[in-house]
Design an enzyme around this catalytic site. Sequence first.
Site, short mmCIF file in Angstrom:
data_model
loop_
_atom_site.label_atom_id
_atom_site.label_comp_id
_atom_site.label_asym_id
_atom_site.label_seq_id
_atom_site.Cartn_x
_atom_site.Cartn_y
_atom_site.Cartn_z
N TYR A 119 -22.74 11.45 3.87
CA TYR A 119 -22.34 10.93 2.58
C TYR A 119 -22.31 12.06 1.57
CZ TYR A 119 -22.24 8.21 -1.72
OH TYR A 119 -21.88 7.70 -2.94
N ASP A 145 -24.56 13.08 -14.06
CA ASP A 145 -23.60 12.21 -13.36
C ASP A 145 -23.00 11.23 -14.35
OD1 ASP A 145 -22.18 10.84 -11.41
OD2 ASP A 145 -23.89 9.58 -10.85
N ASP A 165 -17.99 9.92 -2.77
CA ASP A 165 -17.98 9.13 -4.00
C ASP A 165 -16.83 9.62 -4.87
OD1 ASP A 165 -18.48 8.00 -6.46
OD2 ASP A 165 -20.54 8.74 -6.64
N ASP A 184 -15.98 8.15 -7.72
CA ASP A 184 -16.22 7.61 -9.06
C ASP A 184 -15.22 6.50 -9.38
OD1 ASP A 184 -18.44 9.17 -9.46
OD2 ASP A 184 -17.40 10.71 -10.60
N HIS A 223 -15.30 5.82 -1.86
CA HIS A 223 -15.44 4.57 -2.61
C HIS A 223 -15.03 4.76 -4.05
CE1 HIS A 223 -19.36 5.71 -4.42
NE2 HIS A 223 -19.75 6.07 -3.22
N GLU A 276 -15.21 2.79 -7.87
CA GLU A 276 -16.09 1.83 -8.55
C GLU A 276 -15.42 1.16 -9.74
OE1 GLU A 276 -18.97 4.54 -11.25
OE2 GLU A 276 -18.81 5.08 -9.13
N CYS A 283 -24.69 6.90 -13.69
CA CYS A 283 -25.37 6.61 -12.43
C CYS A 283 -25.58 5.11 -12.28
CB CYS A 283 -26.71 7.35 -12.38
SG CYS A 283 -27.74 6.89 -10.97
N ARG A 290 -16.73 -0.24 -4.78
CA ARG A 290 -18.09 -0.38 -5.30
C ARG A 290 -18.07 -1.22 -6.58
NH1 ARG A 290 -21.93 4.57 -7.61
NH2 ARG A 290 -22.49 3.48 -9.53
N GLU A 327 -23.74 -2.23 -5.76
CA GLU A 327 -24.74 -1.31 -6.29
C GLU A 327 -25.92 -2.05 -6.91
OE1 GLU A 327 -26.26 1.26 -6.01
OE2 GLU A 327 -25.23 2.86 -7.09
N ASN A 378 -27.28 1.24 -0.69
CA ASN A 378 -27.64 2.52 -1.29
C ASN A 378 -29.16 2.62 -1.40
OD1 ASN A 378 -27.90 4.86 -2.75
ND2 ASN A 378 -26.95 4.08 -4.61
#
Length: 309
Positions: free
Chosen positions: A48, A62, A89, A91, A116, A118, A126, A161, A191, A213
């Site tokens: 990952y 982040d 990721d 974002d 992924h 989101e 985050c 996500r 999440e 996660n």
Amino acid sequence: MLYSTVSPAAKRRALREMLTPGAARQFPGAFNPLSAKLIGEKNFDGIYISGAVLANELGLPDIGLTSLTEVATRAGQIARMSDLPAIVDADTGFGEPMNVARTIQELEYAGLAGCHIEDQYNPKRCGHLDGKNVVDTDTMLKRIAAAADARIDENFLIMARTDIRAIEGLDSAIDRAKAMVDAGADAIFPEAMKDISEFEAVCKAVDVPVLANMTEFGKSELFTRAQLADGGVAMIIYPVTLLRSAMGAAERVLDAIAQDGTQEREVDNMLTRSRLYELVDYEAYNRFDTGIFNFQVPTLDIDSNNANL
């Protein structure tokens, strides 16, 4: 030697095959290419690549400050060092639906097995911090539809996500997950679930793989693989674990040097020179062309018999 011997297409097929309900495949988070090799050596299922880690590696928080180019470049460097499939990721997809489409193709070209996208606003934060905001369902569905439509390799995994659990509750998270699957998502990343029962509820509600996660210091308890498998989870990520461990070790060594004037008390905790050489496969390079690579590769005996670590 050099890079992975497995093609990106083969990695994508392998990822698809392994993500079954209850498989709880473990994907530790790599923070650089060498850590990806270590993950492979330890026989994990995949790699990952965390957006938080990529930002932190640049010294940034982040909060959506990294660019597509930075993410695709670094993720590609990490992915090509292992035979395991790697997901990254992405974002919010780095913009509107057209930007999301480009993001997917750039990540495919970089050799990733999946990513992924989101449903937070950009700039995001985050997923285990308070004060998050999510876009409306229609906006998120457009992101997922654009991602699914843009991919070239049908096996490139599009994971959706949702962060809505922390804002509107579990029922809203399940409703959004269902809608994202209908829009083309191949897997779901809910999440900040609070307990196993919430993971179970999501797994039962959708007919695609679900990710858990397991990040330290977050909203979710650190459940075991067996617990998550029983809940129906297909994939587990440990996104920042190795970076936190490495930086914790680095801080302890720097403290020792500052306090003692030497790193001596931390040497036994370090990766030895021979182990590092083994990990980067010096011997294979030596065999490949002894006319150029004609050095002596250290052994464990050399490490234990002298202080040259």
